[in-house]
Structures are given as structure tokens and as C-alpha cells.
Design an enzyme around this catalytic site. Sequence first.
Site, mmCIF file in Angstrom:
data_model
loop_
_atom_site.group_PDB
_atom_site.id
_atom_site.type_symbol
_atom_site.label_atom_id
_atom_site.label_comp_id
_atom_site.label_asym_id
_atom_site.label_seq_id
_atom_site.Cartn_x
_atom_site.Cartn_y
_atom_site.Cartn_z
ATOM 1 N N GLU A 3 46.642 -0.497 40.382
ATOM 2 C CA GLU A 3 46.963 0.657 39.587
ATOM 3 C C GLU A 3 45.949 1.560 40.939
ATOM 4 O O GLU A 3 46.405 3.386 40.956
ATOM 5 C CB GLU A 3 46.078 0.840 38.071
ATOM 6 C CG GLU A 3 47.549 0.746 37.200
ATOM 7 C CD GLU A 3 48.816 1.298 37.665
ATOM 8 O OE1 GLU A 3 48.525 2.856 37.858
ATOM 9 O OE2 GLU A 3 49.376 1.129 36.716
ATOM 10 N N GLY A 27 43.395 4.129 53.032
ATOM 11 C CA GLY A 27 42.794 5.374 53.116
ATOM 12 C C GLY A 27 42.071 5.916 51.773
ATOM 13 O O GLY A 27 42.047 4.322 50.640
ATOM 14 N N TYR A 61 43.971 7.044 32.689
ATOM 15 C CA TYR A 61 45.285 6.141 32.503
ATOM 16 C C TYR A 61 45.169 5.178 32.912
ATOM 17 O O TYR A 61 46.131 4.171 32.935
ATOM 18 C CB TYR A 61 46.327 7.207 33.862
ATOM 19 C CG TYR A 61 46.839 6.432 34.668
ATOM 20 C CD1 TYR A 61 48.426 6.668 33.627
ATOM 21 C CD2 TYR A 61 47.282 5.961 35.555
ATOM 22 C CE1 TYR A 61 49.161 5.487 34.405
ATOM 23 C CE2 TYR A 61 47.912 4.961 35.858
ATOM 24 C CZ TYR A 61 48.810 4.774 35.315
ATOM 25 O OH TYR A 61 49.983 4.291 35.524
ATOM 26 N N ASP A 117 50.214 9.067 32.919
ATOM 27 C CA ASP A 117 50.291 9.263 34.403
ATOM 28 C C ASP A 117 51.174 10.768 34.639
ATOM 29 O O ASP A 117 51.701 11.468 33.554
ATOM 30 C CB ASP A 117 50.910 8.025 35.830
ATOM 31 C CG ASP A 117 52.135 7.715 35.304
ATOM 32 O OD1 ASP A 117 52.837 8.256 34.166
ATOM 33 O OD2 ASP A 117 53.084 7.151 35.677
ATOM 34 N N CYS A 174 64.517 9.608 34.257
ATOM 35 C CA CYS A 174 63.680 11.783 34.632
ATOM 36 C C CYS A 174 62.852 12.037 35.826
ATOM 37 O O CYS A 174 61.742 12.088 35.213
ATOM 38 C CB CYS A 174 62.785 11.568 33.701
ATOM 39 S SG CYS A 174 62.449 13.131 32.228
ATOM 40 N N CYS A 197 70.464 12.490 32.850
ATOM 41 C CA CYS A 197 70.172 12.773 31.224
ATOM 42 C C CYS A 197 71.340 11.658 30.758
ATOM 43 O O CYS A 197 71.647 11.346 29.518
ATOM 44 C CB CYS A 197 70.516 13.707 31.197
ATOM 45 S SG CYS A 197 69.149 15.630 31.965
ATOM 46 N N CYS A 227 70.031 8.075 30.318
ATOM 47 C CA CYS A 227 69.267 8.271 29.863
ATOM 48 C C CYS A 227 68.887 7.635 28.140
ATOM 49 O O CYS A 227 69.548 8.323 27.501
ATOM 50 C CB CYS A 227 68.227 9.878 30.062
ATOM 51 S SG CYS A 227 66.387 9.935 28.593
#
Length: 233
Positions: free
Chosen positions: A11, A55, A94, A112, A168, A176, A179
Site C-alpha cells: 500500500e 521516489g 486508508y 481510497d 467503475c 455499467c 457491474c
Amino acid sequence: NRDPYRIWISEIMLQQTRVEAVKPYFFRFFEHFPRISDLAAAPEEELLKCWEGLGYYSRARNIKKAAEILTEKYNGIFPESYGEILALPGIGSYTAGAIASIAFQLPVPAVDGNVLRVVMRLTDCRDDIADPKVKKAVRAQIQAVMPEAEADIRVFNQATMELGATVCAPNGPPRCLECPAMAFCKGRLRGTAEDLPVKGAKKPRRVEEKTVFLLVRDGKIALRKRPGTGLLA
Ligand code: SF4
């Protein structure tokens, strides 16, 4: 993978960084530091070397600080409490939510950018997702519908993130027709989904002019390390 150490590092590496760019770093990282205590014991230079090219080096420094706390205070393993995970350096709501729910099945959301977008479209909400209050409200909304069964918690969070990453998705119309939420998605039913979420204008970027000297000799480049604080630390 349900190992909190791996979830944590992935993460952090994935902040502002693409998955493909992270992959080689991720695997190399665990060759160098197989356990949290290895990370805590390693010199900072070794970690920064491993991070070179990714970075945002403050991420690596925070990882090191957190590893030291985990080793000193928790014997090198993650505490199974959202509050204690959130208190570690460099870990926000998060990341703490992702670790707590995926590794320990604690019923906490992991919101997130993908999840924010999905919720805004599902509820046809035009609130500005750049506003921290809106993010907080979304966390509360998700908290209210978290599954009760422990085994479903990690699936629920990961599925919501994945829905936002693949179906999405940002940059283009939502897919959609593929979905699983299409029957009850208010954004789709009202035809507003494509215009959501609403995101307020960012602060304009500050532009600074710099002169850079590159000292090259016999194919080698001289580098000088910058101080640990300030611009591009
Ligand atoms: Fe997104 Fe469309 Fe699914 Fe709604 S139905 S959540 S807009 S992909």
C-alpha cells in the site's frame, strides 16, 4: 495475501505509483527485509538504496520509523487494532483500514480514490470528494453497511476497491453493463454516473526555476546527497 507486513508495504509503495512500476521493488524489498525486525535493524541507507527510483523518499523513512516501533513495542508483529495501526508513522486511515480488514478481518472501511468514486456514483452524490469531510462521511456510510461475518469483511473491502479499479474506473465512462451493482446504482439509473465524482480544483502547482549542473566524467556522474529535510529530501 493476508500478511499485514506485505499489505502495508504494498500500500505504501502504491501511493502515487503505478502497479507495474512497483512490482520489481516489492519483490526485491522482501528479499532484503524478510521480517519487520530486519527492516528495523537495517541502516537507513540500505532501505533508501532499495527504494531508489520509486521516489517520495519520506515514505521509506516513515516505513523505517514504523518498523522500529513495531519491533520495540510489538515484538516485530502488527497489533490487531485499527487505532494502533493508524498511530504508526506514514499510515493513514486508508492504509490502516486495508491492513486491519484484509489481515485481521476487523470491520473497518478502507476508502481510497476508487472506493470514493464508486460510492459517489452509487448514491448519485455531487459532494466534492476533495473535501476531507466528504471522505469522512463516506467512511461512515461504508461502516454502516460492512458485512457482519468476519470472513466477508476483507472480501467486501477488496471487492469495492477492485470494482473502482476495473469496472467503475476513472478516465472514461463506467462499464455499467458489467457491474454487479447496476440494478441499484442511482448514478446509472439517473444517467449521472459519468459526471461523478465531483472534485474541486486543486491548489495551483508552484513553479520554481532551478539550474542543474551535471558533472560527468568517463561515463560516470557525480552525485551529492541532499539533506534529509526540505525540497526533494
Ligand atoms: Fe459504477 Fe455503473 Fe456500477 Fe454504478 S452501475 S457502480 S456507475 S459501474
